[in-house]
Write a protein that holds these residues in place. Structure first.
Motif, PDB file in Angstrom:
ATOM      1  N   HIS A   1       0.825  -1.211   0.000  1.00 52.01           N
ATOM      2  CA  HIS A   1       0.000   0.000   0.000  1.00 52.01           C
ATOM      3  C   HIS A   1       0.867   1.273   0.000  1.00 52.01           C
ATOM      4  O   HIS A   1       0.554   2.250  -0.684  1.00 52.01           O
TER       5      HIS A   1
ATOM      6  N   HIS B   1       1.114   4.242  -2.894  1.00 47.47           N
ATOM      7  CA  HIS B   1       0.925   5.680  -2.624  1.00 47.47           C
ATOM      8  C   HIS B   1       2.099   6.498  -3.179  1.00 47.47           C
ATOM      9  O   HIS B   1       1.904   7.559  -3.764  1.00 47.47           O
TER      10      HIS B   1
ATOM     11  N   SER C   1      -0.226   9.643   5.825  1.00 49.50           N
ATOM     12  CA  SER C   1      -1.558   9.023   5.803  1.00 49.50           C
ATOM     13  C   SER C   1      -2.030   8.796   7.233  1.00 49.50           C
ATOM     14  O   SER C   1      -1.437   9.305   8.191  1.00 49.50           O
ATOM     15  N   GLY C   2      -3.090   8.003   7.367  1.00 48.89           N
ATOM     16  CA  GLY C   2      -3.625   7.740   8.697  1.00 48.89           C
ATOM     17  C   GLY C   2      -2.682   6.882   9.533  1.00 48.89           C
ATOM     18  O   GLY C   2      -2.645   6.988  10.755  1.00 48.89           O
ATOM     19  N   GLY C   3      -1.899   6.047   8.887  1.00 48.90           N
ATOM     20  CA  GLY C   3      -1.021   5.137   9.623  1.00 48.90           C
ATOM     21  C   GLY C   3       0.451   5.432   9.463  1.00 48.90           C
ATOM     22  O   GLY C   3       1.286   4.869  10.192  1.00 48.90           O
TER      23      GLY C   3
ATOM     24  N   GLY D   1      -1.854  11.822  10.056  1.00 54.74           N
ATOM     25  CA  GLY D   1      -3.302  11.634   9.914  1.00 54.74           C
ATOM     26  C   GLY D   1      -3.960  11.319  11.255  1.00 54.74           C
ATOM     27  O   GLY D   1      -5.063  11.790  11.544  1.00 54.74           O
TER      28      GLY D   1
ATOM     29  N   ASP E   1      -6.829  13.344  13.112  1.00 57.80           N
ATOM     30  CA  ASP E   1      -8.068  12.688  13.546  1.00 57.80           C
ATOM     31  C   ASP E   1      -8.320  12.880  15.042  1.00 57.80           C
ATOM     32  O   ASP E   1      -9.449  13.097  15.475  1.00 57.80           O
TER      33      ASP E   1
ATOM     34  N   GLY F   1      -9.682  14.574   9.615  1.00 57.14           N
ATOM     35  CA  GLY F   1      -8.748  15.408   8.849  1.00 57.14           C
ATOM     36  C   GLY F   1      -9.452  16.423   7.976  1.00 57.14           C
ATOM     37  O   GLY F   1      -9.122  17.612   7.982  1.00 57.14           O
ATOM     38  N   VAL F   2     -10.439  15.972   7.243  1.00 59.05           N
ATOM     39  CA  VAL F   2     -11.168  16.866   6.325  1.00 59.05           C
ATOM     40  C   VAL F   2     -11.878  17.962   7.109  1.00 59.05           C
ATOM     41  O   VAL F   2     -11.920  19.121   6.677  1.00 59.05           O
TER      42      VAL F   2
ATOM     43  N   ASP G   1      -9.422  20.587   8.214  1.00 58.70           N
ATOM     44  CA  ASP G   1      -9.064  21.341   7.005  1.00 58.70           C
ATOM     45  C   ASP G   1     -10.140  22.392   6.708  1.00 58.70           C
ATOM     46  O   ASP G   1      -9.846  23.588   6.524  1.00 58.70           O
TER      47      ASP G   1
ATOM     48  N   GLY H   1      -3.335  10.231   2.315  1.00 62.83           N
ATOM     49  CA  GLY H   1      -4.546  10.993   2.614  1.00 62.83           C
ATOM     50  C   GLY H   1      -4.332  12.406   3.125  1.00 62.83           C
ATOM     51  O   GLY H   1      -5.042  13.332   2.727  1.00 62.83           O
ATOM     52  N   VAL H   2      -3.338  12.597   3.996  1.00 67.55           N
ATOM     53  CA  VAL H   2      -3.118  13.933   4.572  1.00 67.55           C
ATOM     54  C   VAL H   2      -2.637  14.920   3.505  1.00 67.55           C
ATOM     55  O   VAL H   2      -2.812  16.130   3.643  1.00 67.55           O
TER      56      VAL H   2
ATOM     57  N   ALA I   1      -4.019  15.541   0.972  1.00 71.79           N
ATOM     58  CA  ALA I   1      -5.207  16.222   0.443  1.00 71.79           C
ATOM     59  C   ALA I   1      -5.451  17.525   1.217  1.00 71.79           C
ATOM     60  O   ALA I   1      -6.280  18.340   0.838  1.00 71.79           O
ATOM     61  N   ASN I   2      -4.717  17.722   2.310  1.00 68.11           N
ATOM     62  CA  ASN I   2      -4.927  18.921   3.150  1.00 68.11           C
ATOM     63  C   ASN I   2      -4.553  20.201   2.404  1.00 68.11           C
ATOM     64  O   ASN I   2      -3.440  20.341   1.894  1.00 68.11           O
TER      65      ASN I   2
ATOM     66  N   THR J   1      -5.833  10.216  -1.277  1.00 68.06           N
ATOM     67  CA  THR J   1      -6.500   9.296  -0.336  1.00 68.06           C
ATOM     68  C   THR J   1      -6.548   7.893  -0.964  1.00 68.06           C
ATOM     69  O   THR J   1      -6.208   7.708  -2.131  1.00 68.06           O
ATOM     70  N   ASP J   2      -6.966   6.922  -0.169  1.00 70.67           N
ATOM     71  CA  ASP J   2      -6.919   5.537  -0.616  1.00 70.67           C
ATOM     72  C   ASP J   2      -7.725   5.307  -1.899  1.00 70.67           C
ATOM     73  O   ASP J   2      -8.868   5.739  -2.010  1.00 70.67           O
TER      74      ASP J   2
HETATM   75  O1  KG4 Z   1      -4.116   7.442   2.777  1.00 72.44           O
HETATM   76  P1  KG4 Z   1      -5.377   7.429   3.556  1.00 72.44           P
HETATM   77  O2  KG4 Z   1      -6.666   7.683   2.786  1.00 72.44           O
HETATM   78  O3  KG4 Z   1      -5.548   6.089   4.327  1.00 72.44           O
HETATM   79  C1  KG4 Z   1      -4.446   5.473   4.962  1.00 72.44           C
HETATM   80  O4  KG4 Z   1      -3.701   4.761   4.246  1.00 72.44           O
HETATM   81  O5  KG4 Z   1      -4.292   5.741   6.176  1.00 72.44           O
HETATM   82  O6  KG4 Z   1      -5.239   8.521   4.721  1.00 72.44           O
HETATM   83  C2  KG4 Z   1      -6.253   8.727   5.662  1.00 72.44           C
HETATM   84  C3  KG4 Z   1      -5.874   9.901   6.560  1.00 72.44           C
HETATM   85  C4  KG4 Z   1      -6.859  10.121   7.697  1.00 72.44           C
HETATM   86  O7  KG4 Z   1      -6.144  10.286   8.908  1.00 72.44           O
HETATM   87  C5  KG4 Z   1      -7.587  11.405   7.303  1.00 72.44           C
HETATM   88  O8  KG4 Z   1      -8.049  12.160   8.392  1.00 72.44           O
HETATM   89  C6  KG4 Z   1      -6.493  12.139   6.566  1.00 72.44           C
HETATM   90  O9  KG4 Z   1      -5.839  11.123   5.800  1.00 72.44           O
HETATM   91  N1  KG4 Z   1      -7.017  13.181   5.674  1.00 72.44           N
HETATM   92  C7  KG4 Z   1      -6.781  14.493   5.850  1.00 72.44           C
HETATM   93  C8  KG4 Z   1      -7.485  15.175   4.824  1.00 72.44           C
HETATM   94  N2  KG4 Z   1      -8.105  14.231   4.044  1.00 72.44           N
HETATM   95  C9  KG4 Z   1      -7.805  13.012   4.581  1.00 72.44           C
HETATM   96  N3  KG4 Z   1      -6.057  15.144   6.775  1.00 72.44           N
HETATM   97  C10 KG4 Z   1      -6.012  16.474   6.697  1.00 72.44           C
HETATM   98  N4  KG4 Z   1      -6.663  17.196   5.760  1.00 72.44           N
HETATM   99  C11 KG4 Z   1      -7.396  16.592   4.797  1.00 72.44           C
HETATM  100  N5  KG4 Z   1      -8.021  17.300   3.863  1.00 72.44           N
END
Ligand code: KG4
Ligand code: ZN
Length: 332
Positions: free
Chosen positions: A111, A115, A135-137, A162, A166, A179-180, A183, A267-268, A270-271, A298-299
């Motif tokens: 994964h 990315h 990302s989240g992890g 992430g 969260d 996260g969104v 933002d 995912g982050v 995207a901020n 994002t995923d």
């Molecule tokens: O890559 P992802 O979709 O899934 C993983 O592989 O973890 O990342 C998810 C993370 C979450 O913590 C979510 O809150 C964060 O990305 N995230 C954001 C935004 N969009 C998604 N964090 C900050 N701002 C955003 N716009």
């Protein structure tokens, strides 16, 4: 070569079709936000059950959106890890069965690696580049020399960016996914209103730490000043602290490695503030910054299909022993 990609590592069931000459032909994502929202975070057992419900319709949709039938598919790629094992197993078992039934080769994708190369779905990024994967992890910096050649430069010692977003969202009373929401609120706030700590760690360290920032936010919110603060200003100031460190360390790594390119992933990325700051500071430092569109940060399964196409066309494939894993070989 045309590859069907499947992704189910966390709370998104996704499928996509990628073709080496036509590029991304479809990219379908089914989100589980509505299911997990009530619990304020991903419930692994529920995530697995939702993947089971969604996997067939999502794959069918990806194939029909790409006007591609089984005969036109040359291989199947699936995320094998890292992620929630129960969730991964749904995609993995489905992909294995499909590969067996259709007589197509299978590739188990990492994964994180998917990315890191997601930007190629939209841009031909010259090598080498520095990838900031947030990302989240995971929160990691890589030096990327070519396909399959990524060196880990540093990563978080505690929370991922992430996760910090969260958890901050929860403390601020925002709904999941946090996260969104941070933002969105941050865009209406004053980022210089409050100062939150930045963990730069030792000089030249490409590592990150976000647990102190999380504690600082908790302490601040319990203080009289915090209780009276506008939530938008707190969100903006918190977001600024995260983005400042992420971009600062990514640019420093690019300079140290003498690599004039930075790619954001995960995912982050995207901020909106992180993207703005990376573009601004990148251009000030003479570093070209590549920001994949938000749907590819994002995923998604397009990044999995793309990586799978690379590998399968080079004759690299996985056997029936392919299994799900929780930790990536690309990080420590
Ligand atoms: O890559 P992802 O979709 O899934 C993983 O592989 O973890 O990342 C998810 C993370 C979450 O913590 C979510 O809150 C964060 O990305 N995230 C954001 C935004 N969009 C998604 N964090 C900050 N701002 C955003 N716009
Ligand atoms: Zn991810």
């Amino acid at each position: 070569m045309r590859v069907l990609g499947i992704e189910s590592s966390c709370d998104e069931t996704a499928a996509a079709v990628y073709d080496d000459s036509a590029g991304m032909l479809s990219n379908v994502v089914s989100s589980q936000v509505a299911v997990h929202g009530a619990y304020g975070g991903v419930v692994p057992e529920l995530a697995s059950r939702e993947h089971l419900k969604s996997i067939v319709p999502v794959v069918e949709k990806a194939l029909s959106a790409a006007s591609t039938g089984r005969d036109a598919i040359d291989g199947i790629a699936v995320t094998a890890g890292p992620g929630l094992i129960g969730s991964l197993l749904v995609g993995l078992c489905f992909a294995k069965s499909l590969a067996f039934a259709w007589g197509k080769p299978l590739y188990g994708a990492d994964h994180l690696e998917a990315h890191v190369y997601a930007a190629f779905l939209e841009n031909d990024v010259p090598f080498p580049y520095i990838a900031l994967l947030v990302s989240g992890g995971h929160t990691s910096l890589f030096r990327v020399e070519g396909w399959g050649e990524m060196t880990f430069l540093g990563g978080t010692r505690d929370d991922a960016a992430g996760e910090a977003f969260d958890k901050a969202a929860k403390m601020l009373g925002f709904p999941y996914p946090g996260g969104v929401a941070v933002d969105r609120a941050g865009r209406e706030g004053d980022a210089s209103r409050f100062h939150f700590p930045r963990a730069w760690l030792s000089r030249d360290s490409a590592d990150f730490s976000f647990s102190g920032l999380k504690t600082a936010l908790r302490v601040f919110l319990a203080s009289p000043e915090g209780k009276a603060a506008r939530v938008e200003d707190v969100a903006a100031s918190f977001q600024e602290a995260v983005a400042d460190v992420l971009v600062g360390k990514a640019i420093e790594a690019a300079e140290r490695e003498r690599v004039p390119r930075l790619v954001l992933a995960g995912g982050v990325s995207a901020n909106s503030r992180l993207r703005e700051l990376a573009a601004q500071r990148g251009s000030a430092a003479g570093i070209a910054t590549f920001l994949p569109s938000k749907a590819l940060c994002t995923d998604n399964a397009a990044m999995v299909a793309q990586l799978g196409e690379r590998r399968l066309s080079a004759g690299v494939f996985s056997g029936p022993e392919l299994s799900a894993y929780a930790a990536s070989r690309f990080t420590r």
